[in-house]
Write an enzyme that holds these catalytic residues in place. Sequence first.
Site, PDB file in Angstrom:
ATOM      1  N   ASP A 372      42.749  40.677  46.208  1.00 49.06           N
ATOM      2  CA  ASP A 372      41.799  39.589  46.014  1.00 49.06           C
ATOM      3  C   ASP A 372      41.893  39.288  44.509  1.00 49.06           C
ATOM      4  OD1 ASP A 372      39.596  37.913  46.638  1.00 49.06           O
ATOM      5  OD2 ASP A 372      38.290  39.344  45.633  1.00 49.06           O
ATOM      6  N   LYS A 373      41.765  38.029  44.113  1.00 45.71           N
ATOM      7  CA  LYS A 373      42.032  37.710  42.705  1.00 45.71           C
ATOM      8  C   LYS A 373      40.857  38.030  41.767  1.00 45.71           C
ATOM      9  CE  LYS A 373      41.924  33.444  41.293  1.00 45.71           C
ATOM     10  NZ  LYS A 373      40.983  33.299  40.173  1.00 45.71           N
ATOM     11  N   THR A 374      39.727  37.359  42.025  1.00 46.29           N
ATOM     12  CA  THR A 374      38.625  37.409  41.052  1.00 46.29           C
ATOM     13  C   THR A 374      38.046  38.804  40.900  1.00 46.29           C
ATOM     14  OG1 THR A 374      38.129  35.183  41.727  1.00 46.29           O
ATOM     15  CG2 THR A 374      36.460  36.305  40.420  1.00 46.29           C
ATOM     16  N   THR A 520      43.519  34.502  47.878  1.00 47.56           N
ATOM     17  CA  THR A 520      42.324  34.017  47.184  1.00 47.56           C
ATOM     18  C   THR A 520      41.768  32.745  47.815  1.00 47.56           C
ATOM     19  OG1 THR A 520      41.491  33.275  45.040  1.00 47.56           O
ATOM     20  CG2 THR A 520      43.772  32.766  45.496  1.00 47.56           C
ATOM     21  N   GLY A 521      40.485  32.540  47.618  1.00 49.97           N
ATOM     22  CA  GLY A 521      39.842  31.303  48.069  1.00 49.97           C
ATOM     23  C   GLY A 521      40.032  30.212  47.024  1.00 49.97           C
ATOM     24  N   LYS A 548      41.137  35.082  55.837  1.00 54.96           N
ATOM     25  CA  LYS A 548      41.758  36.234  55.168  1.00 54.96           C
ATOM     26  C   LYS A 548      42.187  37.255  56.215  1.00 54.96           C
ATOM     27  CE  LYS A 548      39.618  35.930  50.612  1.00 54.96           C
ATOM     28  NZ  LYS A 548      38.851  36.582  49.565  1.00 54.96           N
ATOM     29  N   ASP A 567      36.251  42.755  47.172  1.00 53.73           N
ATOM     30  CA  ASP A 567      34.968  43.196  46.623  1.00 53.73           C
ATOM     31  C   ASP A 567      33.958  43.545  47.708  1.00 53.73           C
ATOM     32  OD1 ASP A 567      34.275  40.765  47.574  1.00 53.73           O
ATOM     33  OD2 ASP A 567      33.854  39.843  45.632  1.00 53.73           O
ATOM     34  N   ASP A 571      35.167  39.725  51.751  1.00 48.14           N
ATOM     35  CA  ASP A 571      36.433  40.334  52.173  1.00 48.14           C
ATOM     36  C   ASP A 571      36.252  41.349  53.296  1.00 48.14           C
ATOM     37  OD1 ASP A 571      37.934  39.027  50.115  1.00 48.14           O
ATOM     38  OD2 ASP A 571      37.016  40.413  48.711  1.00 48.14           O
TER      39      ASP A 571
END
Length: 677
Positions: A372-374, A520-521, A548, A567, A571
Amino acid sequence: MEHQSHQMNMDKMNHIKMHHGTGQSMDMAGHDHHAMMIADFKKRFYVVLLLTIPVMLLSMQIQQWLHLDISFRGSAYLLFVLASVVFFYGGWPFLTGWLSETKAKNPGMMTLIGFAISVAYAYSAATVFGLKGMDFFWELDTLILIMLLGHWIEMRSVAGASKELELLVQLMPDEAHMVMPDMVHDVTTDTLKENDIILVKPGEKVAADGIILEGKSYLNESMLTGESRPVQKMKGDKVIAGSINGNGSFQVTVSHAAKDSYLSQVVKLVEDAQNSKSKTQLLADTAAKWLTIIALVTGITTFLYWYLTGQTLAFAMERMVTVIVICCPHALGLAVPLVVAKSTALSAKHGLLIKNRTAFENARKITTVVFDKTGTLTVGKFEVSKIVPLQKELDERELIRLASSLEQNSEHPIATGILQKVKDLKITIPMAENFKAITGQGVEATVGGQKIMVVSPGYLKENKLTIPDGFTADDTETVVFVIIGKELAGYIALSDEVRPESAEAVKTLKQENIKSILLTGDNSKVAASVSKTLGMDSFIAEVLPHQKLEKIKELQSKGEFVAMTGDGVNDAPALAQADIGIAVGSGSDIAAETAGIVLVNSNPKDIVSLILFGKATYRKMIQNLAWATGYNVIALPLAAGVLYNQGIALSPAAGAVLMTVSTVVVAINASLLKVKA
């Protein structure tokens, strides 16, 4: 005993699934039962340890080795009495375990230990009362001593791992403000009971599960439920112990005692995951089962062979007991528990919370890590890089002022960035009403009588709103759009810095032949830029939480063994679908029950450490299992007397020493385990 403890674990899991109500008090009983078993093994171990010295000193074999002569009238009988105490008191768990394994038609370690100690005891007792031969009392004693130690360590490692968790879940405040008719009185949390009334002041942690009696506030429950936004609570709403209060104060009617709170349930849940046997432990059990069968068959065959070829009963018995003693899976019994104890303690120290042992051991099979990116690959600290109003009557200050009123209730990194900018510009944030989150797409609320929305580009697409002309955002920017009424009013671009450790983590994964994929969103441009900067294999952008999950399934259908890191909030479905779910970030995830592993720090390097550590742990377990069973290949024929005619035959004492040495090797090997940071 093994069988009983396994059954106990199953019972506990079932109680936890009930989550609230009667299941909890029963679960507490299971927890206490586990603690009692640890205490029982500990007590038996120390009693046997105390008796070991006189038993050793009174044994003929030890006296011969040490050139001592400690014999007096009745010394043999004293030795017999001491050894009998060791056999019946120390050996009791194994004798009862043997019985339950026999009932369950599932012979394992308990059967072998039970049989070996019974044969050794019966034969040794016979030598005291006239049978020619040397007793095995000291072997019997050390055998029981080491097995008690092994079981005690195993149980302690499970309980110790949970303690590490409890340290991280020290969310429960020690004190509560109890409301009395005439005053507010401070009491300790554990004295609270049903229907007590407590006061929760601004910024404090809620001391007990309950229902709001009066007052209202926003509560941050992220540590418990994984929901990152503070939730508004008012009269009649439920609150969870451990959640953090915002600016309001309120009174709560307590629903139940602290030990039955949701938070305690989470701790128990993790405890049970620690308790569940992993595949490697089951492999050790299978090896022990086969070793048991081989030992018993070889032992009896050895006895019959020597006895029927004209050797004395004493000699034939000695050969049989030596075979069984050598085969006794001490090292096998410790091979996995010692590594488990070491790896769990080390993991907790390095911020890797293992909730599911099997997931941890399977880390060695990972072929793809989905990030996941953030907040994982990026710092998660968004800074506003541009504010663009799209309506004539709006200026930049007004646009961000309206957006900030919605974002003030959110913990999301984007919200933090917008609020920071408002603070820098010294703008007063207006109040928002009817606040509502649109899952994975943004938020909406009423501000000054107007309906305002702050949404992602995905929301515009889905609702067929056109992205404005002249819209520009560079590749690393994340954009949120502000909608007033139904009209697009402007957008705010924020950028998030890539973590310095991310590139290194991706590079190490490449060296290990593990693919890294960004999921990622966020928009494709940002995803492409981050993916390219870090040298990742590919990226999947603009996905909603439920998509996802589909993307993870797609990867799995191509034969990939997927680890998903996220997180633990939006997710959760993907974490549950992945072969290994790794919840990242110190907060929203302690209760992310969907993840098998929780990383306390949001550092992507920890994911690499986890995989390498998983591999190292598995290697250690296999090395230990190989050693614990392998030495028997040589020792067993020697014990059976294959080279007896060449003058080589292992005595039971030598057998016991060999067995002890193998146990020490296993213990040393386990202690060499390290986390590569």
